[in-house]
Write a protein that holds these residues in place. Structure first.
Motif, PDB file in Angstrom:
ATOM      1  N   ASP A 241       5.469   0.793 -13.254  1.00  0.00           N
ATOM      2  CA  ASP A 241       5.061   1.781 -12.271  1.00  0.00           C
ATOM      3  C   ASP A 241       5.804   1.459 -10.965  1.00  0.00           C
ATOM      4  O   ASP A 241       5.686   0.345 -10.447  1.00  0.00           O
ATOM      5  CB  ASP A 241       3.546   1.698 -12.068  1.00  0.00           C
ATOM      6  N   PRO A 242       6.586   2.397 -10.432  1.00  0.00           N
ATOM      7  CA  PRO A 242       7.348   2.105  -9.201  1.00  0.00           C
ATOM      8  C   PRO A 242       6.478   1.609  -8.055  1.00  0.00           C
ATOM      9  O   PRO A 242       6.954   0.881  -7.186  1.00  0.00           O
ATOM     10  CB  PRO A 242       7.996   3.459  -8.869  1.00  0.00           C
ATOM     11  N   ALA A 243       5.211   1.995  -8.040  1.00  0.00           N
ATOM     12  CA  ALA A 243       4.333   1.562  -6.948  1.00  0.00           C
ATOM     13  C   ALA A 243       4.061   0.070  -6.989  1.00  0.00           C
ATOM     14  O   ALA A 243       3.618  -0.514  -5.996  1.00  0.00           O
ATOM     15  CB  ALA A 243       3.009   2.331  -7.008  1.00  0.00           C
ATOM     16  N   THR A 244       4.321  -0.582  -8.129  1.00  0.00           N
ATOM     17  CA  THR A 244       4.059  -2.021  -8.228  1.00  0.00           C
ATOM     18  C   THR A 244       5.252  -2.871  -7.809  1.00  0.00           C
ATOM     19  O   THR A 244       5.122  -4.085  -7.695  1.00  0.00           O
ATOM     20  CB  THR A 244       3.660  -2.390  -9.664  1.00  0.00           C
ATOM     21  N   PHE A 245       6.416  -2.254  -7.584  1.00  0.00           N
ATOM     22  CA  PHE A 245       7.606  -3.035  -7.222  1.00  0.00           C
ATOM     23  C   PHE A 245       7.388  -3.895  -5.971  1.00  0.00           C
ATOM     24  O   PHE A 245       7.784  -5.059  -5.954  1.00  0.00           O
ATOM     25  CB  PHE A 245       8.814  -2.115  -7.020  1.00  0.00           C
ATOM     26  N   PRO A 246       6.774  -3.376  -4.882  1.00  0.00           N
ATOM     27  CA  PRO A 246       6.630  -4.218  -3.683  1.00  0.00           C
ATOM     28  C   PRO A 246       5.442  -5.191  -3.725  1.00  0.00           C
ATOM     29  O   PRO A 246       5.280  -5.988  -2.807  1.00  0.00           O
ATOM     30  CB  PRO A 246       6.442  -3.189  -2.563  1.00  0.00           C
ATOM     31  N   LEU A 247       4.611  -5.133  -4.767  1.00  0.00           N
ATOM     32  CA  LEU A 247       3.412  -5.969  -4.810  1.00  0.00           C
ATOM     33  C   LEU A 247       3.774  -7.443  -4.989  1.00  0.00           C
ATOM     34  O   LEU A 247       4.727  -7.779  -5.705  1.00  0.00           O
ATOM     35  CB  LEU A 247       2.483  -5.518  -5.935  1.00  0.00           C
TER      36      LEU A 247
END
Length: 357
Positions: A241-247
């Motif tokens: 999920d692209p939203a997890t890249f900066p996590l």
């Protein structure tokens, strides 16, 4: 550790209220008030009620995790709790006096001054409890930070010796050597991938967390090198999920899980197998899943250095809500699952990005 903290609590709880009992008795004596057996019993009943109510108040605070919320919200909740606790103690003491016919005419009606005195006592108790909690929390944070720094340095050394061991490096170099004549372009890419892995490993001791995107990049380099050796035997699929890249994730955590999947799964299967890497948002958690072909043998240890350090670093960085487990989920499939609590409320895209190596 929990038992010791509970012991400290009871020593402070009982010792503090007994100190109040002796102090109030001494003040009464110094101001020439009559210190009778009945006054001592009344004071003892008040202290017992205070211990019982404040202990229940503490249980309520821990049960609803008040000490984990922001200070501006905590103040109003604690103030409401102090008021309720004061009313309960007042009711208990009045009930005792009513049952034993000890109430004076003034005590038969609500006196704000008497209630305010109890309120001040419980307020002081609450302030001491909160102060102790935050001092202890700060102390644990400093200890955990020292443990993390020590663990990251140890991980750096262990990574060079085990995770990126000479066996892997020699295999990679042999694969690159074989490519030099038949595919020089791919050989140059492989050298770059190996140097990236070594560089990221050497830098792991300098940070506590890295972005998932950074970990995915390193894992892709590692798998690309391994695909030279295993060829068609190694199939890789990544669903992120692209939203997890900066996590944030612990450095080398995903590398450890993927290396474990290749070493204990793919390399032992004659026909090879498949490695799947999944990253997604699941409610209030960031969930990372690594699946591979194979089975956990009876001799496999889930408490080896790599997996054990994963558990410890997750707990230190993200608290006890973070979790890690590895298990057989089918006749020929192993799954390692990491769950990291999200640190703040963020809106995430539901669109997933899939690619294969």
């Amino acid at each position: 550790m929990i038992g010791r903290a509970r012991t400290y609590y009871w020593w402070c709880q009982i010792g503090g209220w007994m100190a109040f009992w002796m102090f109030s008795t001494l003040v009464s004596y110094m101001y020439n008030q009559h210190v009778t057996l009945q006054s001592l019993i009344d004071r003892t009943v008040f202290v017992v009620a205070g211990i019982a109510v404040t202990h229940a108040f503490r249980h309520f605070i821990l049960r609803w995790q008040w000490l984990q919320i922001r200070l501006d919200r905590l103040i109003w909740r604690m103030l409401l709790g102090v008021i309720v606790s004061s009313l309960l103690i007042t009711a208990i003491v009045d009930a005792y006096k009513y049952v034993f016919h000890l109430m004076t005419p003034q005590e038969k009606s609500f006196e704000f001054g008497r209630f305010f005195s109890i309120f001040i006592i419980i307020l002081i108790w609450s302030l001491i409890y909160i102060l102790w909690h935050y001092v202890e929390k700060e102390r644990r944070y400093q200890l955990d930070r020292l443990r993390l720094e020590s663990m990251v340095k140890e991980l750096q050394l262990k990574t060079i010796k085990s995770q990126l061991n000479p066996h892997f490096i020699f295999n990679a170099l042999n694969s690159i050597r074989a490519l030099i004549e038949e595919n020089p372009g791919r050989a140059r890419e492989a050298v770059t991938e190996l140097s990236n892995i070594l560089r990221n490993s050497m830098q792991a001791e300098k940070v506590e967390t890295v972005s998932l995107e950074n970990e995915i990049t390193m894992v892709r380099d590692y798998l690309a090198l391994e695909s030279i050796r295993f060829e068609e035997r190694l199939q890789v699929h990544v669903d992120v999920d692209p939203a997890t890249f900066p996590l944030p994730v612990p450095p080398l955590m995903l590398q450890t899980l993927v290396e474990n999947a290749v070493k204990h799964g793919i390399s032992r299967a004659v026909q090879g197998g498949r490695v799947e890497i999944i990253s997604r948002i699941d409610g209030d958690f960031h969930e990372i899943v690594v699946r591979n072909t194979g089975q956990l043998s009876d001799s496999f240890s889930a408490h080896g250095f790599g997996l054990q350090s994963t558990r410890q670093r997750l707990e230190i960085l993200f608290g006890q809500r973070a979790g890690f487990q590895i298990e057989n989920i089918a006749d020929n499939q192993v799954e390692a699952r990491v769950r990291i609590p999200l640190m703040q409320e963020t809106s995430y895209s539901s669109v997933h990005k899939s690619f294969s190596i």
